[in-house]
Design a protein around this motif. Structure first.
Motif, PDB file in Angstrom:
ATOM      1  N   LEU A 121       0.858  -1.177   0.000  1.00 52.20           N
ATOM      2  CA  LEU A 121       0.000   0.000   0.000  1.00 52.20           C
ATOM      3  C   LEU A 121       0.896   1.230   0.000  1.00 52.20           C
ATOM      4  O   LEU A 121       1.716   1.409   0.905  1.00 52.20           O
ATOM      5  N   LYS A 122       0.749   2.072  -1.013  1.00 52.89           N
ATOM      6  CA  LYS A 122       1.572   3.280  -1.111  1.00 52.89           C
ATOM      7  C   LYS A 122       0.656   4.494  -1.118  1.00 52.89           C
ATOM      8  O   LYS A 122      -0.133   4.681  -2.050  1.00 52.89           O
ATOM      9  N   VAL A 123       0.753   5.311  -0.065  1.00 54.36           N
ATOM     10  CA  VAL A 123      -0.071   6.513   0.044  1.00 54.36           C
ATOM     11  C   VAL A 123       0.749   7.640   0.667  1.00 54.36           C
ATOM     12  O   VAL A 123       1.716   7.393   1.376  1.00 54.36           O
ATOM     13  N   ASP A 124       0.350   8.877   0.390  1.00 51.81           N
ATOM     14  CA  ASP A 124       0.987  10.038   0.998  1.00 51.81           C
ATOM     15  C   ASP A 124       0.124  10.640   2.087  1.00 51.81           C
ATOM     16  O   ASP A 124       0.610  11.340   2.966  1.00 51.81           O
ATOM     17  N   ALA A 125      -1.193  10.400   2.000  1.00 57.99           N
ATOM     18  CA  ALA A 125      -2.116  10.953   2.993  1.00 57.99           C
ATOM     19  C   ALA A 125      -3.359  10.094   3.047  1.00 57.99           C
ATOM     20  O   ALA A 125      -3.712   9.422   2.076  1.00 57.99           O
ATOM     21  N   ILE A 126      -4.028  10.131   4.186  1.00 61.90           N
ATOM     22  CA  ILE A 126      -5.316   9.466   4.354  1.00 61.90           C
ATOM     23  C   ILE A 126      -6.344  10.566   4.577  1.00 61.90           C
ATOM     24  O   ILE A 126      -6.145  11.461   5.399  1.00 61.90           O
ATOM     25  N   GLU A 127      -7.436  10.511   3.809  1.00 55.51           N
ATOM     26  CA  GLU A 127      -8.462  11.553   3.890  1.00 55.51           C
ATOM     27  C   GLU A 127      -9.750  10.983   4.441  1.00 55.51           C
ATOM     28  O   GLU A 127     -10.037   9.794   4.291  1.00 55.51           O
ATOM     29  N   ASN A 128     -10.565  11.870   5.060  1.00 53.19           N
ATOM     30  CA  ASN A 128     -11.896  11.452   5.494  1.00 53.19           C
ATOM     31  C   ASN A 128     -12.860  11.571   4.316  1.00 53.19           C
ATOM     32  O   ASN A 128     -12.462  11.935   3.199  1.00 53.19           O
ATOM     33  N   SER A 129     -14.124  11.267   4.533  1.00 58.30           N
ATOM     34  CA  SER A 129     -15.098  11.221   3.438  1.00 58.30           C
ATOM     35  C   SER A 129     -15.360  12.581   2.798  1.00 58.30           C
ATOM     36  O   SER A 129     -15.854  12.645   1.670  1.00 58.30           O
ATOM     37  N   GLY A 137     -12.952  14.677   2.081  1.00 58.14           N
ATOM     38  CA  GLY A 137     -11.762  15.016   1.325  1.00 58.14           C
ATOM     39  C   GLY A 137     -10.692  15.725   2.123  1.00 58.14           C
ATOM     40  O   GLY A 137      -9.651  16.088   1.583  1.00 58.14           O
ATOM     41  N   SER A 138     -10.917  15.949   3.412  1.00 56.34           N
ATOM     42  CA  SER A 138      -9.918  16.599   4.256  1.00 56.34           C
ATOM     43  C   SER A 138      -8.873  15.578   4.704  1.00 56.34           C
ATOM     44  O   SER A 138      -9.205  14.456   5.089  1.00 56.34           O
ATOM     45  N   THR A 139      -7.614  15.992   4.631  1.00 56.73           N
ATOM     46  CA  THR A 139      -6.527  15.118   5.066  1.00 56.73           C
ATOM     47  C   THR A 139      -6.575  14.972   6.585  1.00 56.73           C
ATOM     48  O   THR A 139      -6.587  15.960   7.308  1.00 56.73           O
ATOM     49  N   VAL A 140      -6.629  13.739   7.054  1.00 52.83           N
ATOM     50  CA  VAL A 140      -6.662  13.491   8.499  1.00 52.83           C
ATOM     51  C   VAL A 140      -5.363  12.873   8.998  1.00 52.83           C
ATOM     52  O   VAL A 140      -5.110  12.845  10.192  1.00 52.83           O
ATOM     53  N   PHE A 141      -4.534  12.403   8.069  1.00 54.48           N
ATOM     54  CA  PHE A 141      -3.280  11.778   8.486  1.00 54.48           C
ATOM     55  C   PHE A 141      -2.278  11.892   7.353  1.00 54.48           C
ATOM     56  O   PHE A 141      -2.506  11.389   6.255  1.00 54.48           O
ATOM     57  N   GLN A 142      -1.172  12.580   7.611  1.00 57.10           N
ATOM     58  CA  GLN A 142      -0.071  12.638   6.653  1.00 57.10           C
ATOM     59  C   GLN A 142       0.827  11.425   6.876  1.00 57.10           C
ATOM     60  O   GLN A 142       1.238  11.157   8.001  1.00 57.10           O
TER      61      GLN A 142
END
Length: 135
Positions: A4-12, A14-19
C-alpha cells in the motif's frame, strides 16, 4: 503480499486526516514491551515471557525492578511507560499497583505494590507487564 503506497489518508469530505510520514507512522507503536513472570515465586529468578527492545530485567529489591532497553531512547523525557502487575496468574487483585520512576534513556524502574494489609509497601509480584511509547 500487497503493498500500500499513500501520501495521505483523507476522510469522506476530502480533508486530510493523516499525513503519511515515517515520524507519523511510528507514533502509537510500542517501542518496547515486556511481560515478566515468576517474580514472586522464584526469589529473584524470573522469565521474560515476551519482549521487544528489552535487554534485561533486574530484581533490584523487594517489589523493585529495573527494565533495561536494548536500544536506548534519544531522550529520557520523550517517552511514556505504562505498567501493570498481579500477584495471581489468573486474576488481578484489588490492591495490585505499580509506579514507574527513574526514567533514563536506557532504563526505567518499576515498583510494585499489592497487599491489602500494607498497600503502600512494595511487594514482589508474579507478573509484570510494561509497555513503552515514544512521544
Amino acid at each position: 503480499m500487497s503493498t500500500l503506497k499513500v501520501d495521505a489518508i483523507e476522510n469522506s469530505t476530502g480533508s486530510t486526516v493523516f499525513q503519511v510520514t515515517p515520524e507519523n507512522l511510528s507514533k502509537g507503536i510500542a517501542k518496547a514491551f515486556v511481560r515478566v513472570e515468576g517474580l514472586q515465586d522464584f526469589e529473584g529468578f524470573f522469565i521474560l515471557d515476551a519482549s521487544h527492545n528489552i535487554s534485561s530485567v533486574q530484581d533490584i529489591g523487594t517489589g523493585k525492578y529495573r527494565v533495561n532497553f536494548q536500544t536506548a531512547f534519544t531522550n529520557s523525557s520523550r517517552y511514556l511507560a505504562v505498567a501493570a502487575c498481579s500477584q495471581s496468574t489468573t486474576t488481578v487483585d484489588d490492591f495490585d499497583s505499580t509506579t514507574i520512576c527513574n526514567y533514563t534513556a536506557s532504563s526505567i524502574d518499576v515498583h510494585t505494590f499489592g497487599s491489602a494489609d500494607s498497600p503502600s509497601t512494595e511487594h514482589d509480584m508474579r507478573i509484570i507487564n510494561v509497555v513503552v511509547f515514544e512521544q
